[in-house]
Write an enzyme that holds these catalytic residues in place. Structure first.
Site, PDB file in Angstrom:
ATOM      1  N   TRP A   1     -67.820  37.387 -61.878  1.00 21.88           N
ATOM      2  CA  TRP A   1     -66.842  38.373 -62.378  1.00 21.88           C
ATOM      3  C   TRP A   1     -65.644  37.914 -62.844  1.00 21.88           C
ATOM      4  CZ3 TRP A   1     -69.471  39.325 -57.538  1.00 21.88           C
ATOM      5  CH2 TRP A   1     -70.599  39.827 -57.625  1.00 21.88           C
ATOM      6  N   HIS A   2     -65.550  36.363 -62.986  1.00 19.72           N
ATOM      7  CA  HIS A   2     -64.109  35.956 -63.512  1.00 19.72           C
ATOM      8  C   HIS A   2     -64.152  35.591 -64.855  1.00 19.72           C
ATOM      9  CE1 HIS A   2     -63.489  34.619 -58.826  1.00 19.72           C
ATOM     10  NE2 HIS A   2     -63.593  35.942 -59.191  1.00 19.72           N
ATOM     11  N   TYR A   3     -64.777  36.357 -65.760  1.00 13.81           N
ATOM     12  CA  TYR A   3     -64.575  36.088 -67.138  1.00 13.81           C
ATOM     13  C   TYR A   3     -63.234  36.400 -67.698  1.00 13.81           C
ATOM     14  CZ  TYR A   3     -65.295  41.152 -67.073  1.00 13.81           C
ATOM     15  OH  TYR A   3     -65.319  42.379 -66.940  1.00 13.81           O
ATOM     16  N   HIS A   4     -62.761  35.416 -68.837  1.00 17.10           N
ATOM     17  CA  HIS A   4     -61.508  35.177 -69.195  1.00 17.10           C
ATOM     18  C   HIS A   4     -61.509  34.861 -70.609  1.00 17.10           C
ATOM     19  CE1 HIS A   4     -62.204  31.672 -67.143  1.00 17.10           C
ATOM     20  NE2 HIS A   4     -61.560  31.113 -68.165  1.00 17.10           N
TER      21      HIS A   4
END
Length: 544
Positions: free
Chosen positions: A479-482
């Site tokens: 859940w660390h999309y950027h």
């Protein structure tokens, strides 16, 4: 319009969630209103789209001198027990619906399930709570015009309000010891800094397991200067100058609708700005639907072009998560991330433990004895790679803002990412062989062994091919999309949208790399940092 009609029926239920107050309501509840209570048109100095990890500290900061409207498409966190309790983390991610759940589910084209925050506080209200500052390399490579003094002041402002030193649970203590025995050294104790080795990080859960999030930073806002509208779905950004081809367009406001389907116009005053803080999915999505993106692509959707910006939605990244899970022979306390191993080979190791009830209904032919345990524990070890370098993209699935865009992250398309995953999963193997992990094996007649739940590491962990296949086969999200609105491609070093006036993007969509082990601290800091910079810019203009 059909999607709006569907939203109408639960109005009474959701209005009651924020209209009623109790002794446990946070201070900010005094200026949070259901969007149905906002006027059809109003004017503000700053309109912030997205009440999440960056949006809340940004709004609180700007309210010190200016009139601010913060618009959030979800509701409030403090009325939802799962959101507010550490043990509710998994339930929050699983119990999703199409319109109102705090977590909104979506999947990438690869078929990897993911989630977006849809609640005041954003993803900081549904995450695992780990807090660790960015690595120095991030600041150097981000392209953002940082002020070192404001960085430190912003971090401290956040940490004074919502960050706590965790009390290590037994599984986290075992992880700490195992990491050190596996060579992830030195031990750096409790620190919020990013530093090589093993450390205990901060947490946004306090000692009783109560969550604090970006929403709590709104308690520091000037209440007379801020209005927070929840259940407010922003449909598009409004621009001036659309009737004059070739002229520079300026953002002048936004159009949003409430749960009854009624439209509202929020407009900015002179010298004001519209600021997107809707995250790596929401901000590029809204830009595209508002006409900021590749000209030919927008035209193919029938969207009037406000500005030709080819990189909107491009350069999207997601950190792959790989790992293993196994049963514990003893009952462990529920724990989210408290300890991290920062390796020198491009990977970070973290862990969690969960308590689950036995599914007794499956064994209907057997009566449970009074001495039988009612729950069991699962220990999880995961690794996340630095970066990543693999490029993804976002494109429209519909011209409806409520329809999630199509995203593809192209996990491990860059071979460096795969190499780093192999390094990280090998370190998990080394961790499992330590003395600290021996107590989590089950004894049978011949040997002690782990009882894995799901995939296990390959038997031949020296094989790059087998370990790489494991990485590809077990890839998941952390859940660390950027990315999607990168500095230098969509926004400038002060996060202004290039080619458009009075419009900024202030969130993780501007990042080309994920900061440190976990991005939460940095995105929170970004909101405060940019708010202080904007205040300083306005003050300097007034003095001229």
């Amino acid at each position: 319009m059909a999607s709006i009609i569907i939203l109408c029926f639960p109005f009474i239920t959701f209005f009651s969630l924020i209209s009623g107050t109790s002794s446990h309501s946070p201070t900010y509840a005094a200026f949070v209103v259901n969007a149905t209570k906002l006027p059809p048109e109003d004017y503000f100095d700053y309109i912030i789209v997205g009440g999440g990890t960056a949006g809340c500290p940004l709004a609180a900061t700007l309210s010190s001198n200016y009139r601010v409207l913060l618009l959030e498409r979800g509701g409030v966190p403090h009325t939802n027990p799962n959101v507010m309790r550490e043990e509710g983390f998994i339930s929050t991610l699983r119990q999703v619906d199409s319109f109102y759940s705090p977590a909104e589910a979506f999947s990438s084209e690869e078929g990897i399930p993911n989630a977006r925050g849809r609640v005041l506080g954003g993803s900081s209200a549904i995450n695992a709570g780990f807090y660790s500052r960015a690595d120095d390399e991030f600041y150097n490579r981000s392209g953002i015009n940082w002020d070192p003094d404001l960085i430190e002041r912003s971090y401290q402002w956040i940490e004074n309000e919502i960050v706590f030193q965790p009390e290590l649970q037994p599984w986290q203590s075992a992880l700490r010891d195992g990491l050190l025995q596996a060579g992830v050294r030195p031990f750096n104790g409790y620190t919020l800094q990013h530093t090589l080795g093993t450390k205990i990080g901060g947490s946004t859960f306090n000692s009783t397991g109560h969550r604090h999030s970006a929403a709590d930073l709104l308690n520091l806002a000037i209440g007379t200067n801020i209005k927070v509208g929840v259940y407010a779905t922003v449909e598009r950004i409004l621009f001036s100058g659309l009737e004059s081809p070739g002229s520079k367009k300026n953002a002048i406001g936004v159009v949003f609708w409430d749960t009854t389907g009624r439209y509202h116009h929020a407009m900015v005053k002179e010298e004001g700005e519209v600021i997107l803080a809707a995250g790596a999915i929401g901000s590029p999505h809204l830009l595209l639907l508002s006409g900021v993106g590749p000209r030919s692509y927008l035209s193919s959707w029938g969207i009037p072009v406000a500005d030709h910006s080819p990189s909107v939605g491009q350069f999207l990244y997601d950190n792959p998560r790989n790992g293993i899970s196994f049963l514990s022979p003893t009952l462990l306390h529920h724990s989210l991330i408290q300890v991290v191993g920062i390796t020198d080979s491009g990977a970070y190791l973290e862990a969690s433990s969960t308590v689950r009830p036995f599914p007794w209904r499956v064994h209907t032919s057997h009566r449970r004895s009074h001495s039988s345990p009612m729950s069991f524990s699962v220990a999880n070890i995961m690794e996340k790679i630095i970066g990543p370098l693999s490029l993804g993209s976002l494109r429209l699935a519909s011209t409806e803002i409520t329809t999630n865009p199509i995203v593809r992250f192209n996990y491990f398309s860059n071979p460096v990412d795969l190499e780093r995953c192999v390094n990280g999963t090998r370190k998990i193997g080394a961790l499992l062989r330590t003395r600290a992990m021996a107590g989590f094996r089950f004894w049978n007649r011949r040997q002690a062994e782990f009882r894995f739940v799901g995939a296990r590491l390959p038997a031949n962990q020296s094989s790059d091919e087998e370990m790489g296949a494991f990485c590809r086969r077990t890839v998941n999200t952390i859940w660390h999309y950027h990315g999607g609105c990168l500095v230098g491609r969509v926004v400038d070093s002060d996060l202004r949208v290039m080619g458009v006036g009075s419009l900024r993007v202030i969130d993780g969509s501007t990042f080309s790399i994920s900061p440190g082990t976990n991005p939460q601290a940095t995105v929170l800091m970004l909101g405060r940092h940019m708010g202080l910079k904007i205040l300083r810019e306005r003050l300097q203009k007034m003095k001229r």
